[in-house]
Design an enzyme around this catalytic site. Structure first.
Site, mmCIF file in Angstrom:
data_model
loop_
_atom_site.group_PDB
_atom_site.id
_atom_site.type_symbol
_atom_site.label_atom_id
_atom_site.label_comp_id
_atom_site.label_asym_id
_atom_site.label_seq_id
_atom_site.Cartn_x
_atom_site.Cartn_y
_atom_site.Cartn_z
ATOM 1 N N ASP A 367 0.828 -1.144 -0.109
ATOM 2 C CA ASP A 367 0.086 -0.008 0.039
ATOM 3 C C ASP A 367 0.817 1.301 0.069
ATOM 4 O O ASP A 367 2.073 1.140 -0.430
ATOM 5 C CB ASP A 367 -1.040 0.035 1.144
ATOM 6 C CG ASP A 367 -2.285 0.711 0.975
ATOM 7 O OD1 ASP A 367 -2.563 1.788 0.999
ATOM 8 O OD2 ASP A 367 -3.418 -0.037 0.570
ATOM 9 N N TRP A 478 -5.972 1.608 -6.860
ATOM 10 C CA TRP A 478 -5.861 3.193 -7.360
ATOM 11 C C TRP A 478 -6.798 3.798 -6.155
ATOM 12 O O TRP A 478 -7.982 3.833 -6.372
ATOM 13 C CB TRP A 478 -6.749 3.127 -8.671
ATOM 14 C CG TRP A 478 -6.882 4.602 -9.435
ATOM 15 C CD1 TRP A 478 -7.126 5.709 -8.749
ATOM 16 C CD2 TRP A 478 -6.575 4.579 -10.503
ATOM 17 N NE1 TRP A 478 -7.171 6.583 -9.779
ATOM 18 C CE2 TRP A 478 -7.111 6.052 -10.951
ATOM 19 C CE3 TRP A 478 -6.384 3.975 -11.820
ATOM 20 C CZ2 TRP A 478 -6.924 6.678 -12.252
ATOM 21 C CZ3 TRP A 478 -6.442 4.403 -13.038
ATOM 22 C CH2 TRP A 478 -6.522 5.713 -13.384
ATOM 23 N N ASP A 479 -6.090 4.681 -5.462
ATOM 24 C CA ASP A 479 -6.523 5.363 -4.431
ATOM 25 C C ASP A 479 -7.035 6.758 -4.812
ATOM 26 O O ASP A 479 -6.275 7.346 -5.978
ATOM 27 C CB ASP A 479 -5.716 5.409 -3.241
ATOM 28 C CG ASP A 479 -6.335 5.622 -1.864
ATOM 29 O OD1 ASP A 479 -7.307 5.992 -1.900
ATOM 30 O OD2 ASP A 479 -5.743 5.313 -1.008
ATOM 31 N N MET A 480 -7.797 7.568 -3.753
ATOM 32 C CA MET A 480 -7.860 8.987 -4.374
ATOM 33 C C MET A 480 -8.462 9.616 -3.165
ATOM 34 O O MET A 480 -9.651 9.275 -2.580
ATOM 35 C CB MET A 480 -9.205 9.032 -5.328
ATOM 36 C CG MET A 480 -9.190 10.332 -6.229
ATOM 37 S SD MET A 480 -10.258 11.633 -5.092
ATOM 38 C CE MET A 480 -10.684 12.752 -6.296
ATOM 39 N N ASN A 481 -7.719 10.443 -2.122
ATOM 40 C CA ASN A 481 -7.988 10.590 -0.904
ATOM 41 C C ASN A 481 -8.501 12.005 -0.395
ATOM 42 O O ASN A 481 -8.395 12.517 0.660
ATOM 43 C CB ASN A 481 -6.668 10.223 -0.056
ATOM 44 C CG ASN A 481 -6.605 8.794 0.280
ATOM 45 O OD1 ASN A 481 -7.452 8.218 0.847
ATOM 46 N ND2 ASN A 481 -5.735 8.300 -0.433
ATOM 47 N N ASP A 549 -12.895 2.471 4.375
ATOM 48 C CA ASP A 549 -11.671 2.315 5.365
ATOM 49 C C ASP A 549 -12.251 1.570 6.895
ATOM 50 O O ASP A 549 -11.255 1.123 7.427
ATOM 51 C CB ASP A 549 -11.176 3.723 5.783
ATOM 52 C CG ASP A 549 -10.128 3.785 4.561
ATOM 53 O OD1 ASP A 549 -9.683 3.117 3.858
ATOM 54 O OD2 ASP A 549 -9.827 5.112 4.652
HETATM 55 C C1 DGJ Z 1 -7.028 5.353 2.025
HETATM 56 C C2 DGJ Z 1 -7.373 4.102 1.787
HETATM 57 O O1 DGJ Z 1 -8.724 3.803 1.837
HETATM 58 C C3 DGJ Z 1 -6.558 3.056 2.559
HETATM 59 O O2 DGJ Z 1 -6.722 1.663 2.300
HETATM 60 C C4 DGJ Z 1 -5.185 3.197 2.367
HETATM 61 O O3 DGJ Z 1 -4.622 2.942 0.940
HETATM 62 C C5 DGJ Z 1 -4.876 4.611 2.561
HETATM 63 N N1 DGJ Z 1 -5.924 5.602 1.744
HETATM 64 C C6 DGJ Z 1 -3.450 5.060 2.353
HETATM 65 O O4 DGJ Z 1 -2.903 6.104 2.230
#
Ligand code: DGJ
Length: 736
Positions: A367, A478-481, A549
Site C-alpha cells: 500500500d 487506485w486510491d483518491m484521498n 476504510d
Molecule cells: C486510504 C485507503 O482507503 C486506505 O486503504 C489506504 O490505502 C490509505 N488511503 C493509504 O494512504
C-alpha cells in the site's frame, strides 16, 4: 421484440420479460411519457394512459385551447420555459440570452446491440442480440441543436439504460447549463425514496423517506460521486420490503458530481431525474460539437428491493465490469496498510508476505508509502519512483521476491494527486486544480492534479506504465484521498471553467481506459479514502473497489448491506483486520470478522506475523473455506434477509445461492447478546423448495420449502461455549 414502435399511434413500447416502458410523440411533436412498471400486454394503442385534464388555472401551449398544457402532461425529457413549471432535464442558454427551446421529434432508429458512449463508462452487450437500442432524434429548429435520446433494453437482464447526447448543428455556440441523463414522470406520489448516504468510514447506509410535495434530492458537489451520497436512488411503495413489492431503481454510471432529484408536483406526479449535477456545471457547445451525458440504468422490480438489487448485481457484474478479471475468481489478498502504515522496509514486507503465504494468501498488496520520500502523508504524491531508503532493491526486485514466495504482487497508487513536497509539484505547480490569486485548500495535505488537461494525464500515465511494465505487478489499488476545492484549470478559458469537474472525471476514465487496455492481466481495485468513489462508473474499469476504510465487523454489516443495494459481492473489497479495530476500537472475534468479510472480495489487513499459532490455524481454515466457496460467493445470487437498519437492527442476515440452487451460504450476525432470547428462526431465501439440503454442522436434512417457509430454529449460539456480543454463524448448505 423488446422495442416496438407503432407508426399510427406514434407510441414506443420498450419491454423486458417483466417490465414495460411506454411513451409517445405528443400532438405538438414533443415526447410524452405514458407508463413504466410491470409488463403490460402490447396493444394497438395505449392512448388511454395519456391523461390531460382541463385545468382552470394554468398556462396552455396553443391559443384558444385550454387543455394542452405541459404542466399537466407526463413527459420524457422535459424542458423549462413554456408551460411546464417543474425543474427540467436540460437547459440550453443561447447567444441571445434566451433559454427557451422547442425540441420536437424528428426521427428514430431501432437496432440490435448497443454503441459505446464516447469517453464514458457504460453497460455493454457482448452479443448483439442481448440488447436492443432505440435512438430518438429531437430537433430544435431555432438553435440547430439536436438531442439524441438513447434507450437500450437488456431483455434478459430486465434493465433499461438511458442517456442523452446534444449535438450542435447550428452556426452559433450554445451553453448547456443543465444536461441530465434521464427524467421520468410517474403518476402518483405514494413512494418512499431510498438512498445510500453516509460519510468516511460509514459509507452507503440505507436511508428512506416518504415523498412530499416539492423537491427532494441527493447530490454530490465534491468532485467525486462521494461517500456522502451514492449516485443511486430508488422509489419504492410504502409496503415494499426486501422480498416483495414494487420498486424503481435509478443508478448513474458516473464518478463525479451528480444530482438525483425527485419533484412531486401539484397533481401528485412524481418526476425523477438523475445526471451530472447542474450546480456549478456549464458546457460550452460550439458549432459541430457534441456532448454525451453519462448513462443511467433503470430497474423496475415487483420482487422487492432484493429483486431490484439482483438485477443490478447481474448486469453490473457481467455487462458493466469488463476485462479478464470480470468472471475470474478473485485472489485472497493481504494488504500491509493497517499492519505497517508508512513504517516498513523490504525486510518487514517480505516477512509479512512469507507468513501470509503460509496461511494460504495468494496476493500481496503493498500500500501507500513505497515511493518518493513518503514517511507520512505530507510528501511525495506524484513522484512515482521507488523509495530506496525503504526498498533498496527497488519494486521490481521486491515483486520478484514476493513471486518467488509463491504470491502475486500488487501495488498502491494515488495517480490523481500531488503533494507540494514533491518533484512533480516543483516542476509543474500549474498542473494543480486551483483558481489563480485564491488560496488553495488542501485535503490530507495534498492537492488535486488537473486531469482535465491531457498532458497531465499523459504524464501520469507514463510514470505508472513504466512501473507496471518493469515489475511483475498483477494488481493495482487506485486510491483518491480528497475532495476537490477551488475548482479551476489554467488550461481552459473563463467561459469553460465550469467544465473542469466533468473534464477531470473524463480524464480519470481515459487513464483507466489506457491502463486497463495496456495491462489487461492486471486486476484493478478502485479506492477513494475507503469508499468515497464506489460507483458504477469505476466498476467498468475496476471490477472491485475498496468498500470502506472501516474494517470493523459490526460497522461493515451496515456498509456491506447498504452497498449490496446496487453492487455485487464480487465488487466489494472486504478485509479481516486487527482488534481493537483501528477505526472504532471494537474487539470482535476473528471468526466474526471473517464471517462478515467472506461476503465480498476477501482478504486480510493486519500483521499476520503477530498472530498466535491458534489464530494462524483459524486463518488457514478461513482461507480454505473462502477458496472452496468463492465462486458461489462472488457469482451467486445475493439475498439480504434481516437488515441492520431495521428499528432494532441487532440482527443482520444475508445469503448467497448458486445459480443451480444446489449450494448456498448464509451469514447470521448478532450485534449485542440478549438475555433469555426465546425463539429465533432464520428464513432462508432463494432455495429450491423441492431440493433436500444438508447444512454443515447440523444433523439431518432439510427441504428448501421448510427452510424458506418454516425457517430454521436457531440454537442459542455461543462463542467458545458462552453467549457473547458480536457473534455470528455461517451455514453452508448443499443439496444432497
Ligand atoms: C486510504 C485507503 O482507503 C486506505 O486503504 C489506504 O490505502 C490509505 N488511503 C493509504 O494512504
Amino acid at each position: 421484440m423488446p422495442i416496438l414502435y407503432n407508426d399510427s399511434t406514434r407510441e414506443f413500447h420498450l419491454q423486458t420479460p417483466k417490465t414495460s416502458y411506454i411513451f409517445s410523440i405528443l400532438e405538438n411533436d414533443q415526447l410524452g411519457h405514458l407508463y413504466y412498471g410491470k409488463k403490460l400486454r402490447h396493444r394497438q394503442s395505449f392512448d388511454r394512459l395519456f391523461h390531460v385534464g382541463e385545468s382552470p388555472n394554468t398556462a396552455c401551449v396553443n391559443e384558444g385551447d385550454l387543455v394542452f398544457s405541459l404542466d399537466l402532461i407526463k413527459q420524457e425529457y422535459p424542458a423549462y420555459g413554456t408551460t411546464d413549471f417543474r425543474e427540467p432535464a436540460y437547459q440550453i442558454l443561447q447567444e441571445s440570452g434566451s433559454r427557451v427551446t422547442h425540441f420536437v421529434y424528428r426521427d428514430h432508429q431501432i437496432y440490435q446491440g448497443k454503441k459505446k458512449l464516447k469517453g464514458l463508462p457504460a453497460t455493454y452487450a457482448e452479443n448483439e442480440d442481448e440488447a436492443t437500442t432505440l435512438e430518438i432524434s429531437l430537433a430544435d429548429e431555432k438553435t440547430g441543436v439536436e438531442i439524441r435520446l438513447l434507450y437500450t433494453v437488456f431483455e434478459e437482464l430486465n434493465a433499461i439504460a438511458r442517456s442523452a447526447e446534444f449535438i450542435n448543428h447550428g452556426q452559433s455556440e450554445v451553453n448547456l447549463a443543465r444536461a441530465l441523463s434521464a427524467s421520468i414522470d410517474l403518476p402518483g406520489s405514494d413512494f418512499e425514496m431510498v438512498q445510500l448516504s453516509g460519510s468516511w468510514a460509514r459509507e452507503r447506509h440505507v436511508k428512506e423517506r416518504k415523498l412530499v410535495p416539492g423537491i427532494q434530492s441527493i447530490a454530490s458537489t465534491r468532485g467525486t460521486s462521494s461517500a456522502q451520497q451514492n449516485p443511486f436512488l430508488a422509489l419504492k411503495r410504502p409496503n415494499t420490503t426486501e422480498h416483495q413489492g414494487e420498486v424503481y431503481g435509478f443508478s448513474l454510471v458516473y464518478s463525479g458530481n451528480f444530482l438525483a432529484q425527485v419533484e412531486v408536483d401539484h397533481y401528485d406526479v412524481t418526476r425523477l431525474m438523475i445526471g451530472i449535477n447542474p450546480f456549478d456545471f456549464n458546457w460550452l457547445l460550439k458549432s459541430k460539437e457534441s456532448f454525451q451525458t453519462p448513462e443511467v440504468v433503470m430497474v423496475y422490480s415487483e420482487e422487492g428491493l432484493n429483486g431490484m438489487s439482483q438485477t443490478y448485481h447481474r448486469l453490473y457484474r457481467t455487462r458493466l465490469a469488463r476485462g479478464k478479471w470480470r468472471d475470474r475468481e478473485r485472489p485472497v489478498l493481504i494488504n500491509n496498510w493497517e499492519a505497517t502504515y508508512f513504517n516498513f522496509n523490504d525486510k518487514k514486507i517480505l516477512e509479512l508476505a512469507k507468513a501470509s503465504k503460509e496461511l494460504g494468501v495468494e496476493l500481496f498488496v503493498l500500500d501507500d508509502g513505497w515511493f518518493g520520500k513518503r514517511d507520512d502523508d505530507t510528501t511525495s504524491l506524484g513522484d512515482w519512483s521507488v523509495d530506496r531508503r525503504k526498498l533498496p532493491n527497488g519494486i521490481t526486485r521486491l515483486a520478484k521476491d514476493i513471486n518467488e514466495l509463491g504470491l502475486e504482487f500488487g501495488l498502491w497508487f494515488e495517480p490523481e494527486m500531488v503533494s507540494k513536497a514533491s518533484e512533480l509539484y516543483k516542476a509543474h505547480p500549474e498542473w494543480v486544480i486551483h483558481v489563480p490569486d485564491r488560496s488553495m485548500s488542501h485535503g490530507r495535505n495534498q492537492f488535486v492534479l488537473d486531469f482535465s488537461r491531457q498532458e497531465v494525464v499523459d504524464f501520469i500515465h507514463g510514470l505508472m506504465a513504466d512501473v507496471l511494465r518493469d515489475a511483475p505487478i498483477s494488481y493495482v489499488k487506485w486510491d483518491m484521498n480528497r475532495y476537490m476545492t477551488e475548482i479551476g484549470s489554467l488550461d481552459l478559458p473563463a467561459n469553460r471553467q465550469r467544465e473542469v469537474a466533468h473534464r477531470y472525471i473524463l480524464g480519470v476514465y481515459s487513464l483507466y481506459e489506457r491502463l486497463t487496455n495496456e495491462f489487461p492481466d492486471v486486476l484493478f481495485e478502485s479506492c477513494a479514502g475507503g469508499g468515497s468513489r464506489f460507483d458504477p462508473g469505476l466498476l467498468h474499469y475496476a471490477p472491485q473497489g475498496w468498500t470502506s476504510d472501516d474494517t470493523d465487523a459490526v460497522e461493515r454489516l451496515k456498509i456491506q448491506y447498504g452497498t449490496s443495494m446496487v453492487y455485487p459481492t464480487s465488487s466489494m473489497g472486504a478485509h479481516v483486520s486487527a482488534v481493537p479495530n483501528h477505526q472504532v476500537g471494537r474487539v470482535t472475534s476473528l471468526e466474526t470478522r471473517a464471517n462478515v468479510a467472506y461476503f465480498g472480495a476477501f482478504g486480510y489487513e493486519l500483521d499476520v506475523t503477530m498472530m498466535t499459532e491458534e489464530e494462524k490455524e483459524e486463518v488457514k481454515q478461513q482461507i480454505r473455506f473462502y477458496k472452496a466457496n468463492r465462486t458461489l460467493i462472488q457469482q451467486g445470487q445475493f439475498y439480504r434477509i434481516e437488515s441492520p437498519f431495521a428499528e432494532e437492527g441487532n440482527i443482520t442476515s444475508w445469503m448467497v445461492v448458486s445459480e443451480d440452487q444446489a449450494e448456498a451460504i448464509l451469514g447470521y450476525y448478532q450485534v449485542l447478546s440478549r438475555p433469555n432470547p426465546g425463539f429465533t428462526r432464520i428464513f432462508f431465501q432463494g432455495l429450491n423448495p423441492e431440493f433436500e439440503y444438508a447444512i454443515e454442522g447440523l444433523e439431518g436434512t432439510f427441504y428448501g420449502d421448510e427452510l424458506m417457509n418454516a425457517g430454521l430454529q436457531l440454537n442459542r449460539y455461543r462463542v467458545n461455549g458462552h453467549p457473547a456480543d458480536f457473534s455470528s454463524i455461517i451455514y453452508k448448505l448443499e443439496q444432497v
